[in-house]
Design a protein around this motif. Sequence first.
Motif, mmCIF file in Angstrom:
data_model
loop_
_atom_site.group_PDB
_atom_site.id
_atom_site.type_symbol
_atom_site.label_atom_id
_atom_site.label_comp_id
_atom_site.label_asym_id
_atom_site.label_seq_id
_atom_site.Cartn_x
_atom_site.Cartn_y
_atom_site.Cartn_z
ATOM 1 N N GLN A 1 3.186 -10.441 -5.847
ATOM 2 C CA GLN A 1 1.757 -10.183 -5.744
ATOM 3 C C GLN A 1 1.101 -10.762 -6.985
ATOM 4 O O GLN A 1 1.641 -10.630 -8.084
ATOM 5 N N VAL A 2 -0.042 -11.422 -6.804
ATOM 6 C CA VAL A 2 -0.740 -12.011 -7.940
ATOM 7 C C VAL A 2 -2.132 -11.417 -8.005
ATOM 8 O O VAL A 2 -2.815 -11.288 -6.992
ATOM 9 N N ARG A 3 -2.501 -11.008 -9.206
ATOM 10 C CA ARG A 3 -3.833 -10.469 -9.442
ATOM 11 C C ARG A 3 -4.500 -11.346 -10.492
ATOM 12 O O ARG A 3 -3.857 -11.739 -11.462
ATOM 13 N N GLY A 4 -5.768 -11.644 -10.307
ATOM 14 C CA GLY A 4 -6.469 -12.465 -11.282
ATOM 15 C C GLY A 4 -7.865 -11.934 -11.526
ATOM 16 O O GLY A 4 -8.483 -11.383 -10.631
ATOM 17 N N ARG B 1 -7.701 -9.050 -1.743
ATOM 18 C CA ARG B 1 -8.328 -7.742 -1.831
ATOM 19 C C ARG B 1 -9.075 -7.745 -3.159
ATOM 20 O O ARG B 1 -8.558 -8.259 -4.152
ATOM 21 N N GLY B 2 -10.281 -7.201 -3.199
ATOM 22 C CA GLY B 2 -11.059 -7.257 -4.436
ATOM 23 C C GLY B 2 -11.443 -5.887 -4.942
ATOM 24 O O GLY B 2 -11.517 -4.924 -4.183
ATOM 25 N N ALA C 1 -1.488 -1.339 -0.521
ATOM 26 C CA ALA C 1 -1.755 -2.454 -1.429
ATOM 27 C C ALA C 1 -0.474 -2.811 -2.185
ATOM 28 O O ALA C 1 -0.172 -3.986 -2.375
ATOM 29 N N GLY C 2 0.287 -1.787 -2.588
ATOM 30 C CA GLY C 2 1.519 -2.036 -3.313
ATOM 31 C C GLY C 2 2.617 -2.597 -2.423
ATOM 32 O O GLY C 2 3.522 -3.277 -2.897
ATOM 33 N N ALA C 3 2.531 -2.311 -1.119
ATOM 34 C CA ALA C 3 3.619 -2.691 -0.213
ATOM 35 C C ALA C 3 3.647 -4.184 0.103
ATOM 36 O O ALA C 3 4.669 -4.715 0.516
ATOM 37 N N ARG C 4 2.503 -4.865 -0.091
ATOM 38 C CA ARG C 4 2.397 -6.322 0.112
ATOM 39 C C ARG C 4 3.108 -6.791 1.385
ATOM 40 O O ARG C 4 3.877 -7.751 1.370
ATOM 41 N N ASN C 5 2.833 -6.089 2.487
ATOM 42 C CA ASN C 5 3.496 -6.391 3.750
ATOM 43 C C ASN C 5 2.452 -6.850 4.768
ATOM 44 O O ASN C 5 1.659 -6.054 5.271
ATOM 45 N N THR D 1 -3.584 -10.717 -4.218
ATOM 46 C CA THR D 1 -3.118 -11.224 -2.933
ATOM 47 C C THR D 1 -2.700 -10.064 -2.045
ATOM 48 O O THR D 1 -2.209 -9.044 -2.510
ATOM 49 N N VAL D 2 -2.907 -10.225 -0.737
ATOM 50 C CA VAL D 2 -2.507 -9.201 0.221
ATOM 51 C C VAL D 2 -1.012 -9.309 0.489
ATOM 52 O O VAL D 2 -0.300 -8.319 0.538
#
Lengths: 499, 307
Positions: A175-178, A141-142, B90-94, A167-168
């Motif tokens: 979750q990784v954000r860059g 996701r951007g 987005a926070g749920a990462r599912n 990352t989705v």
Amino acid sequence: MTVGITSPAQESSQVGQLQKQLQEMQKNFERMQQLQREQIEGLQKQLETLQTATASNTAAVVASAPGVAQPAPSWRPTDPVRAGKGAAYMDVGLVATVAAGGSTAQDVEELQIGGHDPNQRGFTVQGVEANFTGGVDPYFRGNANILFGLDAEGESYVELEEAWAETVSLPANLQVRGGQFLTDFGRVNTQHPHQWGFVDAPLVNARFLGADGLRNPGARVSWLAPTPFYSELFLAVQNSQGETAAGFRSEGGHSHGGEEEEEVPFGFRHADNDRGVRGADDLLFTPRWASSFELTDNQTVLAGVSAAFGPNSSGGGGDTRTEIYGADLTWKWKAPNAERGFPFVAWQSEVMLRKYDLGEFDWSGEPPDGLLVLESDGVTPAVLGRETVNDWGFYSQLLWGFKPGWVAGLRFDYVGGDRANYESAGLIAQDADGNQEALGRDPLRDSRWRLSPNLTWYPSEFSKIRLQYNYDERNDLGDDHSVWLQFEFLLGAHAAHKF
Amino acid sequence: MKSILCATITLMLAASAQARLNVVATTPDLASIASAVGGKEIQLTTLARPNEDPHFVEAKPSFIVKLNKADVLVHGGAELEGGWLSPLLAGARNAKIVSAAKGDVRCCEGVPMLDVPTELDRSKGDIHAAGNPHYMVDPENAKIVAHHMADAFSASDEANREYYQANAKNLMATLDAKLKEWQTTLAPFKGQQLVSYHNSWLYFANRFGLKTELFVEPKPGIPPSPSHLAELMAKMKSRGVKVIIVDPYLNRKSAETVARGTGGTVVDVAQFPGAIKGTDGDYIALMDHLVKTIADALKGQGAAIAK
């Protein structure tokens, strides 16, 4: 100016003509409406027939015909804007924030220390921010925020506030954000100015995390803990140099559009320290833990603790470090049957402590910018020893949405710090022209407080008008009164509200 | 700390022991349909409360946890939850419930949307690009939604396909029968007008041959001005309209002012089961109530016009 020069006779004949035209247009319009209504009704009837057929068919047919009565939508509702001929999707939004007002302070730019605060008498463009967001592919996701601004001198500038992908879905709730992003430290730092409840940044944020907030290129890992309540752990690793890492290896304060870099406390004397990254020690590490509970159906609490660790550019040794610790608490009540989200009461507070190592600095070397610091005798160049200085501060704000569209706010700010050796040594500063001035308490570390009541009116979800009064009290500089009127409008996609 | 950890582990084990499909619904109307279709095979969580405005639900962080554990997310789509759902997702990462995944049930798909704007211009108020999202008050649309859910639950839980499909079929049959009943009740009032606060009753009016052309708010999401209310009252008087319907989260006071000025009545309606006493979790009970209440109110209106 020929407009309006017509005789009464001409006018009446024109009126007649216009009335006739209007009647014809109305007739046409009604005819078209009738036609459309008939078409719609016809289509609905067809659809109903199809639906009834589907519903009355056997279970097997229903199961094997997921597409019946559901034509594939050519347009997905979550994609308000389709860019790139349908090949690329993103939501595009623009928020423009301007302010007008004035202050009794002669040094409004020093008084208003936030990078996007209104900071001059008259009008200030606080920022025009473009936001782009969307799904990159099934994996990422951007998001990008690009800010256009005008500084006090009228020069245009552009800032890359944020540009990251995340990352989705990864295993283990990670979750990784860059990319370039606002560091997760407390509450206000990750918000863009239009999300704030006040026209300016809290003093503690502007002084410790930088005028424009703490943000730099890097990567962030976050983990949603498998607890029954919300609990999330963040760890960001970012570059520690540059103007948006104030308090770490920034050369000076934040500057807009290449103007003179703003001042840093004179004790934060930095040698030319552009050493790059030699090891992990030279990066900025920011852990944060946040957790949330619901006290009742209508009351939610979010609490967090954050810390930021990294090198700073003080002294010549290259081994000085900064540590910033913070805690935040947000409580919100919203009426059970709120209208457009009102009424509500929201209380938010953040407290921070900064420990800053000052490296040894010998002013007998080449003085930066022609400035020389002398011992109390006014002759000998000073040698400042190594020391750690402590600064602390907090803000606490209350927002009360008392009726739909109306919010009253009150915020109290305080920042201060201990008196360092360099402030007690009776040093004398001498500029390039040889003018001498005794140095005492560092105005950029000295204590100050501010009280800010305000009133905001949201005519709709897409615009707001805010009036704010600031009472400022700066130690040794006295008190000041400022009044700011802020106006904001939003075009395009409206990002959803976070808690 | 140790006890918290133990409790957490116990809870996790308990959750995994229940093999039921974990379904999260954004609003109680969708939840009611999900419950009818999923029955005992699903574990259902509803995010919005019955008397909450679906456009302005508080994005509580606890929702992230609920969405994180979901197998299926049932949501209205068409920007109904546009103001709060996406950051939570987005926070749920599912991966199971992200857009277009197997567990992502966008209920508006296939629903014949009304009020789809031909031009996107916010000077007309807070309009929805995909059309009016308050489509669930038309039982025909509830049938489409039930159909979606049966398919989605089956896709995520193949073992119970027959069960879900049979439940959906039953529900559709019940809705068909009830719809006839409701249509009979409201048939005498065909063509009559209702004043609605927000344009959230278009689908109901359309289904039952009523009209909602007058609104207490001048444009969607824009609060009423005194001049708009005066204009509304004049129109109501000239057309003989007496019934003003108001959702629980909207400003009843403005509606009461209008009722006083026109000799009309304010009728409390709700889009969501549970917002009206005795309709908790039951879409059909809610529709029963709505049809009966509106029919009763329109009887008064008809009498007034006859006078």
